[in-house]
Motif scaffolding. Structure first.
Motif, PDB file in Angstrom:
ATOM      1  N   ILE A 105      -3.240  13.402   4.561  1.00  0.00           N
ATOM      2  CA  ILE A 105      -3.175  12.729   3.265  1.00  0.00           C
ATOM      3  C   ILE A 105      -1.755  12.237   3.070  1.00  0.00           C
ATOM      4  O   ILE A 105      -0.825  13.034   3.054  1.00  0.00           O
ATOM      5  CB  ILE A 105      -3.536  13.704   2.127  1.00  0.00           C
ATOM      6  CG1 ILE A 105      -4.833  14.428   2.437  1.00  0.00           C
ATOM      7  CG2 ILE A 105      -3.658  12.981   0.813  1.00  0.00           C
ATOM      8  CD1 ILE A 105      -4.814  15.877   2.081  1.00  0.00           C
ATOM      9  N   CYS A 106      -1.584  10.918   2.950  1.00  0.00           N
ATOM     10  CA  CYS A 106      -0.245  10.343   2.862  1.00  0.00           C
ATOM     11  C   CYS A 106      -0.178   9.312   1.744  1.00  0.00           C
ATOM     12  O   CYS A 106      -1.156   8.645   1.468  1.00  0.00           O
ATOM     13  CB  CYS A 106       0.126   9.647   4.168  1.00  0.00           C
ATOM     14  SG  CYS A 106      -0.055  10.707   5.588  1.00  0.00           S
ATOM     15  N   PRO A 107       1.000   9.154   1.126  1.00  0.00           N
ATOM     16  CA  PRO A 107       1.101   8.141   0.072  1.00  0.00           C
ATOM     17  C   PRO A 107       1.105   6.722   0.618  1.00  0.00           C
ATOM     18  O   PRO A 107       0.714   5.781  -0.073  1.00  0.00           O
ATOM     19  CB  PRO A 107       2.430   8.458  -0.613  1.00  0.00           C
ATOM     20  CG  PRO A 107       3.211   9.180   0.409  1.00  0.00           C
ATOM     21  CD  PRO A 107       2.241   9.917   1.270  1.00  0.00           C
ATOM     22  N   GLU A 108       1.559   6.541   1.867  1.00  0.00           N
ATOM     23  CA  GLU A 108       1.629   5.205   2.440  1.00  0.00           C
ATOM     24  C   GLU A 108       1.671   5.343   3.955  1.00  0.00           C
ATOM     25  O   GLU A 108       2.331   6.240   4.480  1.00  0.00           O
ATOM     26  CB  GLU A 108       2.893   4.477   1.934  1.00  0.00           C
ATOM     27  CG  GLU A 108       2.935   2.988   2.264  1.00  0.00           C
ATOM     28  CD  GLU A 108       1.891   2.177   1.515  1.00  0.00           C
ATOM     29  OE1 GLU A 108       2.025   2.023   0.286  1.00  0.00           O
ATOM     30  OE2 GLU A 108       0.957   1.694   2.161  1.00  0.00           O
ATOM     31  N   ALA A 109       0.961   4.471   4.645  1.00  0.00           N
ATOM     32  CA  ALA A 109       0.973   4.475   6.112  1.00  0.00           C
ATOM     33  C   ALA A 109       0.865   3.039   6.590  1.00  0.00           C
ATOM     34  O   ALA A 109       0.090   2.264   6.037  1.00  0.00           O
ATOM     35  CB  ALA A 109      -0.199   5.296   6.654  1.00  0.00           C
ATOM     36  N   VAL A 110       1.670   2.679   7.597  1.00  0.00           N
ATOM     37  CA  VAL A 110       1.617   1.318   8.135  1.00  0.00           C
ATOM     38  C   VAL A 110       1.626   1.383   9.650  1.00  0.00           C
ATOM     39  O   VAL A 110       2.078   2.350  10.245  1.00  0.00           O
ATOM     40  CB  VAL A 110       2.816   0.445   7.685  1.00  0.00           C
ATOM     41  CG1 VAL A 110       2.735   0.133   6.223  1.00  0.00           C
ATOM     42  CG2 VAL A 110       4.135   1.086   8.020  1.00  0.00           C
ATOM     43  N   LYS A 111       1.128   0.311  10.257  1.00  0.00           N
ATOM     44  CA  LYS A 111       1.226   0.179  11.701  1.00  0.00           C
ATOM     45  C   LYS A 111       2.686  -0.161  12.026  1.00  0.00           C
ATOM     46  O   LYS A 111       3.364  -0.823  11.240  1.00  0.00           O
ATOM     47  CB  LYS A 111       0.328  -0.980  12.178  1.00  0.00           C
ATOM     48  CG  LYS A 111      -1.137  -0.708  12.034  1.00  0.00           C
ATOM     49  CD  LYS A 111      -1.624  -0.005  13.260  1.00  0.00           C
ATOM     50  CE  LYS A 111      -3.012   0.510  13.090  1.00  0.00           C
ATOM     51  NZ  LYS A 111      -3.812   0.483  14.257  1.00  0.00           N
ATOM     52  N   LEU A 112       3.150   0.274  13.200  1.00  0.00           N
ATOM     53  CA  LEU A 112       4.560   0.061  13.560  1.00  0.00           C
ATOM     54  C   LEU A 112       4.925  -1.417  13.611  1.00  0.00           C
ATOM     55  O   LEU A 112       6.058  -1.796  13.338  1.00  0.00           O
ATOM     56  CB  LEU A 112       4.874   0.719  14.903  1.00  0.00           C
ATOM     57  CG  LEU A 112       4.635   2.223  14.983  1.00  0.00           C
ATOM     58  CD1 LEU A 112       5.149   2.770  16.298  1.00  0.00           C
ATOM     59  CD2 LEU A 112       5.312   2.952  13.833  1.00  0.00           C
ATOM     60  N   ASP A 113       3.929  -2.279  13.942  1.00  0.00           N
ATOM     61  CA  ASP A 113       4.197  -3.725  14.008  1.00  0.00           C
ATOM     62  C   ASP A 113       4.568  -4.315  12.671  1.00  0.00           C
ATOM     63  O   ASP A 113       5.181  -5.382  12.614  1.00  0.00           O
ATOM     64  CB  ASP A 113       2.940  -4.463  14.517  1.00  0.00           C
ATOM     65  CG  ASP A 113       2.635  -4.108  15.947  1.00  0.00           C
ATOM     66  OD1 ASP A 113       1.458  -4.160  16.335  1.00  0.00           O
ATOM     67  OD2 ASP A 113       3.587  -3.794  16.679  1.00  0.00           O
ATOM     68  N   ASP A 114       4.184  -3.648  11.566  1.00  0.00           N
ATOM     69  CA  ASP A 114       4.450  -4.204  10.239  1.00  0.00           C
ATOM     70  C   ASP A 114       5.829  -3.851   9.722  1.00  0.00           C
ATOM     71  O   ASP A 114       6.179  -4.230   8.609  1.00  0.00           O
ATOM     72  CB  ASP A 114       3.389  -3.703   9.244  1.00  0.00           C
ATOM     73  CG  ASP A 114       2.066  -4.417   9.411  1.00  0.00           C
ATOM     74  OD1 ASP A 114       1.020  -3.799   9.134  1.00  0.00           O
ATOM     75  OD2 ASP A 114       2.093  -5.594   9.826  1.00  0.00           O
ATOM     76  N   ILE A 115       6.617  -3.093  10.511  1.00  0.00           N
ATOM     77  CA  ILE A 115       7.951  -2.699  10.062  1.00  0.00           C
ATOM     78  C   ILE A 115       8.945  -3.768  10.513  1.00  0.00           C
ATOM     79  O   ILE A 115       8.955  -4.169  11.675  1.00  0.00           O
ATOM     80  CB  ILE A 115       8.337  -1.315  10.620  1.00  0.00           C
ATOM     81  CG1 ILE A 115       7.319  -0.266  10.163  1.00  0.00           C
ATOM     82  CG2 ILE A 115       9.738  -0.926  10.177  1.00  0.00           C
ATOM     83  CD1 ILE A 115       7.507   1.084  10.803  1.00  0.00           C
ATOM     84  N   ASP A 116       9.796  -4.222   9.597  1.00  0.00           N
ATOM     85  CA  ASP A 116      10.776  -5.263   9.891  1.00  0.00           C
ATOM     86  C   ASP A 116      12.090  -4.600  10.340  1.00  0.00           C
ATOM     87  O   ASP A 116      12.762  -3.960   9.532  1.00  0.00           O
ATOM     88  CB  ASP A 116      11.006  -6.097   8.621  1.00  0.00           C
ATOM     89  CG  ASP A 116      11.809  -7.353   8.878  1.00  0.00           C
ATOM     90  OD1 ASP A 116      12.510  -7.408   9.911  1.00  0.00           O
ATOM     91  OD2 ASP A 116      11.728  -8.274   8.055  1.00  0.00           O
ATOM     92  N   PRO A 117      12.491  -4.749  11.615  1.00  0.00           N
ATOM     93  CA  PRO A 117      13.677  -4.033  12.111  1.00  0.00           C
ATOM     94  C   PRO A 117      14.968  -4.419  11.387  1.00  0.00           C
ATOM     95  O   PRO A 117      15.805  -3.552  11.114  1.00  0.00           O
ATOM     96  CB  PRO A 117      13.756  -4.430  13.590  1.00  0.00           C
ATOM     97  CG  PRO A 117      12.426  -4.984  13.925  1.00  0.00           C
ATOM     98  CD  PRO A 117      11.847  -5.538  12.671  1.00  0.00           C
ATOM     99  N   SER A 118      15.124  -5.709  11.040  1.00  0.00           N
ATOM    100  CA  SER A 118      16.375  -6.113  10.392  1.00  0.00           C
ATOM    101  C   SER A 118      16.457  -5.548   8.978  1.00  0.00           C
ATOM    102  O   SER A 118      17.529  -5.144   8.532  1.00  0.00           O
ATOM    103  CB  SER A 118      16.503  -7.629  10.382  1.00  0.00           C
ATOM    104  OG  SER A 118      15.407  -8.204   9.704  1.00  0.00           O
ATOM    105  N   GLU A 119      15.295  -5.495   8.279  1.00  0.00           N
ATOM    106  CA  GLU A 119      15.292  -4.910   6.940  1.00  0.00           C
ATOM    107  C   GLU A 119      15.614  -3.424   6.987  1.00  0.00           C
ATOM    108  O   GLU A 119      16.304  -2.894   6.110  1.00  0.00           O
ATOM    109  CB  GLU A 119      13.921  -5.102   6.276  1.00  0.00           C
ATOM    110  CG  GLU A 119      13.627  -6.519   5.857  1.00  0.00           C
ATOM    111  CD  GLU A 119      14.514  -6.969   4.714  1.00  0.00           C
ATOM    112  OE1 GLU A 119      14.750  -6.173   3.779  1.00  0.00           O
ATOM    113  OE2 GLU A 119      14.989  -8.117   4.765  1.00  0.00           O
ATOM    114  N   VAL A 120      15.103  -2.748   8.009  1.00  0.00           N
ATOM    115  CA  VAL A 120      15.356  -1.313   8.153  1.00  0.00           C
ATOM    116  C   VAL A 120      16.850  -1.079   8.331  1.00  0.00           C
ATOM    117  O   VAL A 120      17.439  -0.214   7.671  1.00  0.00           O
ATOM    118  CB  VAL A 120      14.561  -0.735   9.344  1.00  0.00           C
ATOM    119  CG1 VAL A 120      14.989   0.684   9.650  1.00  0.00           C
ATOM    120  CG2 VAL A 120      13.077  -0.760   9.055  1.00  0.00           C
ATOM    121  N   ALA A 121      17.484  -1.875   9.201  1.00  0.00           N
ATOM    122  CA  ALA A 121      18.920  -1.704   9.450  1.00  0.00           C
ATOM    123  C   ALA A 121      19.725  -1.996   8.185  1.00  0.00           C
ATOM    124  O   ALA A 121      20.653  -1.258   7.839  1.00  0.00           O
ATOM    125  CB  ALA A 121      19.350  -2.623  10.593  1.00  0.00           C
TER     126      ALA A 121
END
Lengths: 163, 72
Positions: A105-121
């Motif tokens: 049970i999680c509040p949010e889950a995404v596929k790894l492809d949907d993560i933006d690397p530049s935004e994360v940095a």
């Protein structure tokens, strides 16, 4: 008389808890508040990012309850899957029952492809600046630390190293 | 007795688990690619509706711009 009743009570409740046949697969229920990703899906195993470390659940695992830290949930649909299905989760809880049903049970889950690397940095750097400029022990510093932790985990999941 | 806290840093700072988990989820949503980001940000959206009662009858429920406007 009292001890005989007590022991027969425990024996009967133990029989109720244990299933008569061994489970052959993990029944996975993976849900978020806004959607259900898996309900009763038969999978070979699930690897979960527990607070005490990453752990895997296969059929007939001992019942287990764990808080999850932000990290990757890997679902192996078949034994020896070379390519597990991965979701990055923001935390939550995972419960494994005696019959090998596993609830994640999680509040949010995404596929790894949907993560933006530049935004994360960018987010990690902004959070690190906020952390060093905030008062020690304040809510702002705690929030900055939360942001740092989760963006660092997201970076590790997608292969961006942040420090 | 050592002065190291025996619980998580966010509890020491005064946050509850709900505040903590909503912060992690919100941070995660803010670093996604489109179209996943728009879909995820919708989870954080909220609004208020207010209805005025007059003579024992509820008036229509109308959206309000913010909570301060609701009492007017």
């Amino acid at each position: 008389m009292l001890s005989r009743t007590a022991s027969s009570f425990f024996r009967r409740s133990a029989t109720r808890c244990m299933s008569t046949e061994a489970a052959t697969a993990v029944k996975l229920n993976f849900c978020l508040p806004q959607e259900t990703l898996y309900k009763g899906a038969s999978v070979h195993s699930v690897i979960l990012p527990g607070m005490g470390g990453e752990y895997g659940i296969t059929a007939n695992h001992v019942p287990y309850v764990s808080q999850l830290k932000p990290g990757v949930v890997k679902i192996l649909h078949e034994e020896g899957s070379a390519d597990p299905e991965k979701y990055f989760v923001a935390g939550g809880y995972a419960l494994t029952h005696p019959d090998s049903t596993t609830d994640v049970i999680c509040p949010e889950a995404v596929k790894l492809d949907d993560i933006d690397p530049s935004e994360v940095a960018k987010k990690y750097d902004a959070a690190r600046t906020k952390f060093s400029s905030a008062a020690a022990g304040s809510i702002e510093q705690a929030e900055a630390q939360i942001e740092m932790e989760i963006t660092k985990e997201m970076g590790m999941a997608i292969g961006v190293s942040l420090n | 007795m050592s002065s190291t806290p025996v619980t998580t840093f966010w509890r020491v700072a005064g946050m509850s688990y709900l505040q903590y988990i909503n912060k992690t989820a919100g941070t995660m949503r803010s670093v996604l690619k489109e179209p996943a980001k728009t879909r995820a940000m919708a989870q954080e959206a909220y609004g208020y509706n207010a209805a005025v009662w007059e003579a024992g009858k509820q008036g229509p429920k109308l959206p309000v711009a913010n909570i301060q406007q609701a009492g007017k």
